[in-house]
Design an enzyme around this catalytic site. Sequence first.
Site, PDB file in Angstrom:
ATOM      1  N   ASP A   1      -6.378  -6.961   4.244  1.00 50.68           N
ATOM      2  CA  ASP A   1      -7.512  -6.329   3.569  1.00 50.68           C
ATOM      3  C   ASP A   1      -8.432  -7.402   3.000  1.00 50.68           C
ATOM      4  OD1 ASP A   1      -9.054  -4.255   2.317  1.00 50.68           O
ATOM      5  OD2 ASP A   1      -8.048  -4.746   0.431  1.00 50.68           O
TER       6      ASP A   1
ATOM      7  N   LYS B   1       3.116 -15.339   2.509  1.00 50.44           N
ATOM      8  CA  LYS B   1       3.279 -16.084   1.256  1.00 50.44           C
ATOM      9  C   LYS B   1       4.775 -16.380   1.125  1.00 50.44           C
ATOM     10  CE  LYS B   1       1.704 -17.780  -2.648  1.00 50.44           C
ATOM     11  NZ  LYS B   1       0.850 -18.994  -2.669  1.00 50.44           N
TER      12      LYS B   1
ATOM     13  N   ASP C   1     -12.305  -8.967   4.633  1.00 50.16           N
ATOM     14  CA  ASP C   1     -13.600  -8.966   3.932  1.00 50.16           C
ATOM     15  C   ASP C   1     -14.185 -10.377   3.926  1.00 50.16           C
ATOM     16  OD1 ASP C   1     -13.557  -6.256   3.314  1.00 50.16           O
ATOM     17  OD2 ASP C   1     -14.103  -6.565   1.216  1.00 50.16           O
TER      18      ASP C   1
ATOM     19  N   TYR D   1       0.824  -1.212   0.000  1.00 47.94           N
ATOM     20  CA  TYR D   1       0.000   0.000   0.000  1.00 47.94           C
ATOM     21  C   TYR D   1       0.856   1.259   0.000  1.00 47.94           C
ATOM     22  CZ  TYR D   1      -4.664  -1.974   0.859  1.00 47.94           C
ATOM     23  OH  TYR D   1      -5.863  -2.615   0.739  1.00 47.94           O
TER      24      TYR D   1
HETATM   25  C1  IPM Z   1     -10.408  -1.200   4.000  1.00 44.23           C
HETATM   26  C2  IPM Z   1     -10.656  -0.633   2.626  1.00 44.23           C
HETATM   27  C3  IPM Z   1      -9.506   0.308   2.277  1.00 44.23           C
HETATM   28  C4  IPM Z   1      -8.247  -0.524   2.272  1.00 44.23           C
HETATM   29  C5  IPM Z   1      -9.690   1.045   0.941  1.00 44.23           C
HETATM   30  C6  IPM Z   1     -10.977   1.822   0.895  1.00 44.23           C
HETATM   31  C7  IPM Z   1      -8.521   1.947   0.635  1.00 44.23           C
HETATM   32  O1  IPM Z   1     -10.835  -1.633   1.702  1.00 44.23           O
HETATM   33  O2  IPM Z   1     -10.302  -0.432   4.956  1.00 44.23           O
HETATM   34  O3  IPM Z   1     -10.350  -2.428   4.109  1.00 44.23           O
HETATM   35  O4  IPM Z   1      -7.914  -1.179   1.271  1.00 44.23           O
HETATM   36  O5  IPM Z   1      -7.549  -0.513   3.292  1.00 44.23           O
HETATM   37 MG    MG Z   2     -10.925  -3.591   2.541  1.00 49.07          MG
END
Ligand code: IPM
Ligand code: MG
Length: 366
Positions: free
Chosen positions: A252, A196, A256, A142
């Site tokens: 990230d 990884k 999710d 990032y």
């Molecule tokens: C999160 C989001 C962010 C990330 C995006 C919106 C930049 O997906 O907080 O998980 O990738 O960190």
């Molecule tokens: Mg995210």
Amino acid sequence: MSETSRIVVLPGDGIGPEIVGATKEVLDAIGSFEYTEHLIGGASIDEHGVALTDEVVEACRQSDAVLLGAVGGPKWDEAVANDPTAPRPEQGLLGIRKELGLFANLRPVKPFPALIESSPLKRDRIEGTDLLVVRELTGGIYFGDSGRRDDNGGTAYDECAYSVPEIERITRVAFEAARQRAFGRDAGPRVTSVDKANVLESSRLWRETVKVVAEDYSDVELDHMLVDNTAMQLVSRPADFDVIVTENLFGDILSDEGAMLTGSLGMLPSASTGAEGEPGLFEPVHGSAPDIAGTGSANPLATMLSAAMMLRYGLGNGESADRIESAVDGVLASGLRTPDLFSGAEGESKVGTEEVAAAVLAQLSR
Ligand code: IPM
Ligand code: MG
């Protein structure tokens, strides 16, 4: 709570203002807070031409904690599609994380009993799931060197770099969290470090460093898991995980996936913290949901649960955090569901943001 806490509120874009508004009502019912509201993301781009201004960073630095809604939307995506150098709302979020030094992102995944049927997984898989993703938040791909070159018909690159101190500090957060979670529990603390290492050099350094830090935590059981395998194990046996510690991008993605185990992305809170005594940032894991913005149907519960994390981790008030969490439990048990949670099962009623907020307030005053 006797003292007034100074909260910077960053509602952001899309459903951000609605869910943050509902959450402020809940906070006001349990304590004394002084809010200063600022723009971030697309809203800030529209007003100032950048997703995050120095004034907002400074206001956050002076605060006790920061509560954020969500950033992003198609309007600004289109602008970037037409001009790749146009500002992007996400720069606001990444910028505030970096500026405040918020290297540790805690994302707890614990399905609510009332929502088990909303999970895409079968009940027997999901039951007993209670895990914490500890995501490194200010390093890795990032924030590495990135750009484009003209070679080979046009090339783009993103560097993933991690230093030993960066890995050490996030690993310590994970081990400490594992110890805390195991307190008063039968099963001992466990940390799964995800990487990884079979391919990436940064992952090999990650694994080596985690092993060294682990020597200080002989009471914590440690295992290492490759990220692809973890993605699979998370859906096949989620209840077997305790604390997962991993780098920015893997965290990230896995968070999710973890969130969806609970039935909706709309239920997962998060806390981002940095150095001891510095303000943390608290935000739902879900995005700005531009498709439903302004319809009054957004689920405010992840933001309310993020406010609970703010109370517990940011303001040292676990008691009020517990109260919000049991109020949310109560509302779900009563059958109220925003559309993202609605399954049509008996006893459920479909409601909007404000009705959920009112129901949480009613639970709090019981
Ligand atoms: C999160 C989001 C962010 C990330 C995006 C919106 C930049 O997906 O907080 O998980 O990738 O960190
Ligand atoms: Mg995210």
